[in-house]
Design a protein around this motif. Structure first.
Motif, mmCIF file in Angstrom:
data_model
loop_
_atom_site.group_PDB
_atom_site.id
_atom_site.type_symbol
_atom_site.label_atom_id
_atom_site.label_comp_id
_atom_site.label_asym_id
_atom_site.label_seq_id
_atom_site.Cartn_x
_atom_site.Cartn_y
_atom_site.Cartn_z
ATOM 1 N N GLU A 92 10.995 13.068 -12.434
ATOM 2 C CA GLU A 92 10.034 13.520 -11.437
ATOM 3 C C GLU A 92 8.768 12.658 -11.416
ATOM 4 N N PRO A 93 8.160 12.350 -12.581
ATOM 5 C CA PRO A 93 6.959 11.500 -12.534
ATOM 6 C C PRO A 93 7.213 10.139 -11.906
ATOM 7 N N VAL A 94 8.351 9.531 -12.212
ATOM 8 C CA VAL A 94 8.645 8.209 -11.649
ATOM 9 C C VAL A 94 8.898 8.317 -10.152
ATOM 10 N N TYR A 95 9.726 9.265 -9.747
ATOM 11 C CA TYR A 95 10.082 9.379 -8.334
ATOM 12 C C TYR A 95 8.854 9.686 -7.471
ATOM 13 N N SER A 96 8.044 10.623 -7.914
ATOM 14 C CA SER A 96 6.865 10.992 -7.120
ATOM 15 C C SER A 96 5.877 9.843 -7.041
ATOM 16 N N ARG A 97 5.750 9.086 -8.115
ATOM 17 C CA ARG A 97 4.828 7.948 -8.100
ATOM 18 C C ARG A 97 5.381 6.799 -7.254
ATOM 19 N N VAL A 98 6.698 6.616 -7.262
ATOM 20 C CA VAL A 98 7.288 5.591 -6.404
ATOM 21 C C VAL A 98 7.014 5.906 -4.940
ATOM 22 N N ARG A 99 7.250 7.154 -4.533
ATOM 23 C CA ARG A 99 7.009 7.529 -3.143
ATOM 24 C C ARG A 99 5.524 7.381 -2.787
ATOM 25 N N ALA A 100 4.658 7.799 -3.682
ATOM 26 C CA ALA A 100 3.225 7.674 -3.418
ATOM 27 C C ALA A 100 2.811 6.209 -3.295
ATOM 28 N N LYS A 101 3.392 5.367 -4.133
ATOM 29 C CA LYS A 101 3.088 3.933 -4.088
ATOM 30 C C LYS A 101 3.550 3.333 -2.766
ATOM 31 N N LEU A 102 4.740 3.699 -2.318
ATOM 32 C CA LEU A 102 5.265 3.172 -1.063
ATOM 33 C C LEU A 102 4.429 3.617 0.134
ATOM 34 N N GLU A 103 3.819 4.751 0.028
ATOM 35 C CA GLU A 103 2.949 5.236 1.106
ATOM 36 C C GLU A 103 1.569 4.584 1.048
ATOM 37 N N ARG A 104 1.082 4.345 -0.166
ATOM 38 C CA ARG A 104 -0.294 3.864 -0.336
ATOM 39 C C ARG A 104 -0.397 2.337 -0.385
ATOM 40 N N GLU A 105 0.488 1.695 -1.135
ATOM 41 C CA GLU A 105 0.390 0.256 -1.406
ATOM 42 C C GLU A 105 1.795 -0.300 -1.644
ATOM 43 N N PRO A 106 2.594 -0.431 -0.593
ATOM 44 C CA PRO A 106 3.994 -0.814 -0.779
ATOM 45 C C PRO A 106 4.199 -2.227 -1.306
ATOM 46 N N ILE A 107 3.268 -3.129 -1.013
ATOM 47 C CA ILE A 107 3.370 -4.514 -1.478
ATOM 48 C C ILE A 107 2.092 -4.878 -2.222
ATOM 49 N N GLU A 108 2.237 -5.438 -3.418
ATOM 50 C CA GLU A 108 1.070 -5.855 -4.192
ATOM 51 C C GLU A 108 0.696 -7.317 -3.942
ATOM 52 N N ASP A 109 1.686 -8.126 -3.615
ATOM 53 C CA ASP A 109 1.429 -9.552 -3.430
ATOM 54 C C ASP A 109 2.386 -10.067 -2.360
ATOM 55 N N LEU A 110 1.843 -10.639 -1.282
ATOM 56 C CA LEU A 110 2.676 -11.098 -0.170
ATOM 57 C C LEU A 110 2.414 -12.573 0.100
ATOM 58 N N ARG A 111 3.526 -13.325 0.217
ATOM 59 C CA ARG A 111 3.401 -14.737 0.528
ATOM 60 C C ARG A 111 4.087 -15.028 1.857
ATOM 61 N N VAL A 112 3.315 -15.532 2.806
ATOM 62 C CA VAL A 112 3.886 -15.987 4.073
ATOM 63 C C VAL A 112 4.527 -17.345 3.804
ATOM 64 N N ASP A 113 5.812 -17.430 4.077
ATOM 65 C CA ASP A 113 6.600 -18.576 3.623
ATOM 66 C C ASP A 113 6.766 -19.625 4.712
ATOM 67 N N PHE A 114 6.372 -20.868 4.377
ATOM 68 C CA PHE A 114 6.596 -22.007 5.263
ATOM 69 C C PHE A 114 7.551 -23.018 4.638
ATOM 70 N N GLU A 115 8.227 -22.593 3.555
ATOM 71 C CA GLU A 115 9.168 -23.491 2.893
ATOM 72 C C GLU A 115 10.594 -23.065 3.213
#
Length: 432
Positions: A92-115
């Motif tokens: 339960e702690p993992v699942y609820s935190r995963v859902r909350a993370k996906l709602e609040r901050e789904p990506i921590e680091d994003l790279r726009v790719d030109f390669e």
């Protein structure tokens, strides 16, 4: 009080002074080359999005797609735990935190790719795409919809694509400056580096841009992607990656392992190209040793097995990704790549389970160390550094809350940060 001991010495003070003077260059070299971890947040993953596919809603779209995947294939904590083998206590702690993370901050680091993810395009098209990426990223930071870290991966410094890569970087950075300035979370990625001289050339390029715009020297840092055998072992038998870190002149922030390019470079068959292949383990171990103490962080690669299709197939892909992520965390690779929205539920599940299952023990050990209370494990400054770093990473990604860590350890975040970044002498005083 017992009898006071007589203290006698044989060496004149000048001996110590002479030794210190002789080692002064070494002391300075240690401080310059091995400053230690920067103490900043390290994202748990990097998501690569092709330049033409990147849009204003990409981050939210990935979060929504990830939530939809959970709704369809693991709609509650019990079903998700059954897929991944989570304990009842963690489910339960993992699942609820995963859902909350996906709602609040789904990506921590994003790279726009030109390669590789973008490929060769007409110059006018790539120019326009780079300018658009700068505008969208600037707007995202302005309206608080950005990931904590964002940037681009340009084409490499090899002759065939060098000019195009330089121009794309120039267009992108110029667009950011003209839109209001470089964001704090800006990250640049230099791919397919084979020689330290390519790193040096990139440093000169960044210096030139800083001078043109009156930026602080060293403002622009970058990651180095390790994707070729030459980046690990040079023709003279030396570890090229160690020379690359020094060639970056303090600008290198990370070493990112490229699973598939590196595997192909060594002739590994496509079916066996994976981040747990022995060739991958060797490369990352060299990267890890080369980066240790330099402040440069190491990132694992990715899996190309996508969680798509019927539920049974999605579950198989989830189990694979979860297992590879847990394996990487145990080996101190705290960051990796994610290639599909369906990967991020298991990325966060693996990360959250890793920190939640061990944080009570870590907090207790650190509390005993801080209070000199002893216990069944004899810890020392280096271990206290590792324990506090573990707790801080758990806090940064959302696996842990400061209230629960403080309750078990009696320590504030400032206390944890102090233990995580001790002075060099504090770590060596015990002689270990």
């Amino acid at each position: 009080m017992g009898q006071q001991e007589k203290v006698a010495t044989s060496l004149a003070g000048a001996v110590s002074e002479e030794i210190s003077a002789s080692l002064a260059p070494v002391d300075a070299e240690l401080e310059r080359r091995y400053p230690g971890d920067p103490g900043t947040r390290q994202p748990v993953h990097t998501v690569y999005v092709p330049g033409d596919a990147f849009a204003a809603d990409t981050i939210r779209s990935w979060g929504d797609q990830a939530l939809a995947a959970l709704d369809e294939h693991a709609p509650d904590a019990a079903s998700f735990a059954a897929v991944l083998g989570l304990s009842d206590e963690l489910a339960e702690p993992v699942y609820s935190r995963v859902r909350a993370k996906l709602e609040r901050e789904p990506i921590e680091d994003l790279r726009v790719d030109f390669e590789d993810g973008y490929g060769p395009r007409p110059d006018a098209e790539e120019d326009a795409t780079a300018a658009r990426a700068a505008r969208l990223i600037s707007e995202a930071y302005e309206n608080s919809t950005a990931a904590p870290y964002m940037g681009i991966r340009m084409k490499c410094m090899e002759a065939a694509v060098r000019d195009r890569g330089i121009r794309t970087l120039d267009v992108f950075l110029t667009g950011l400056v003209e839109a209001g300035g470089l964001p704090e979370g800006l990250v640049l990625t230099l791919p397919k580096v084979t020689y330290p001289e390519q790193v040096t050339a990139f440093v000169r390029l960044l210096e030139a841009f800083e001078k043109v715009h009156g930026l602080e020297a060293g403002r622009l840092g970058f990651e180095i992607q390790i994707e070729t055998s030459q980046s690990i072992l040079a023709t003279d038998g030396t570890a090229t990656v160690a020379r690359m870190i020094q060639a970056a002149e303090g600008r290198a922030t990370g070493l990112h392992y490229g699973t598939f390019d590196y595997s192909a470079c060594l002739g590994v068959s496509a079916a066996y190209q994976a981040s747990d292949h022995p060739a991958a383990d060797h490369a990352k171990a060299v990267m890890q040793v080369a980066a240790a103490g330099t402040g440069v962080r190491v990132s694992d690669g990715s899996t190309n097995v996508l969680p798509v299709g019927p539920t049974a197939k999605v579950h198989d892909a989830w189990r694979l990704h979860y297992g590879l992520t847990r394996r990487a965390l145990a080996r101190a690779y705290y960051q990796g790549w994610d290639m599909h929205p369906g990967h991020i539920p298991t990325r966060y599940a693996a990360v959250f389970a890793f920190y939640r299952e061990g944080f009570e023990q870590a907090a207790g050990r650190l509390a005993r160390y801080a209070n000199r209370a002893g216990g069944d494990v004899m810890d020392e400054p280096a271990t206290a550094k590792a324990l506090s770093g573990y707790l801080l990473r758990g806090l940064d990604c959302g696996a842990l809350d400061i209230a629960e860590v403080a309750r078990l350890s009696g320590l504030t975040r400032a206390d944890l940060e102090a233990f995580a970044a001790p002075r060099r002498g504090d770590l060596t005083a015990s002689g270990k």
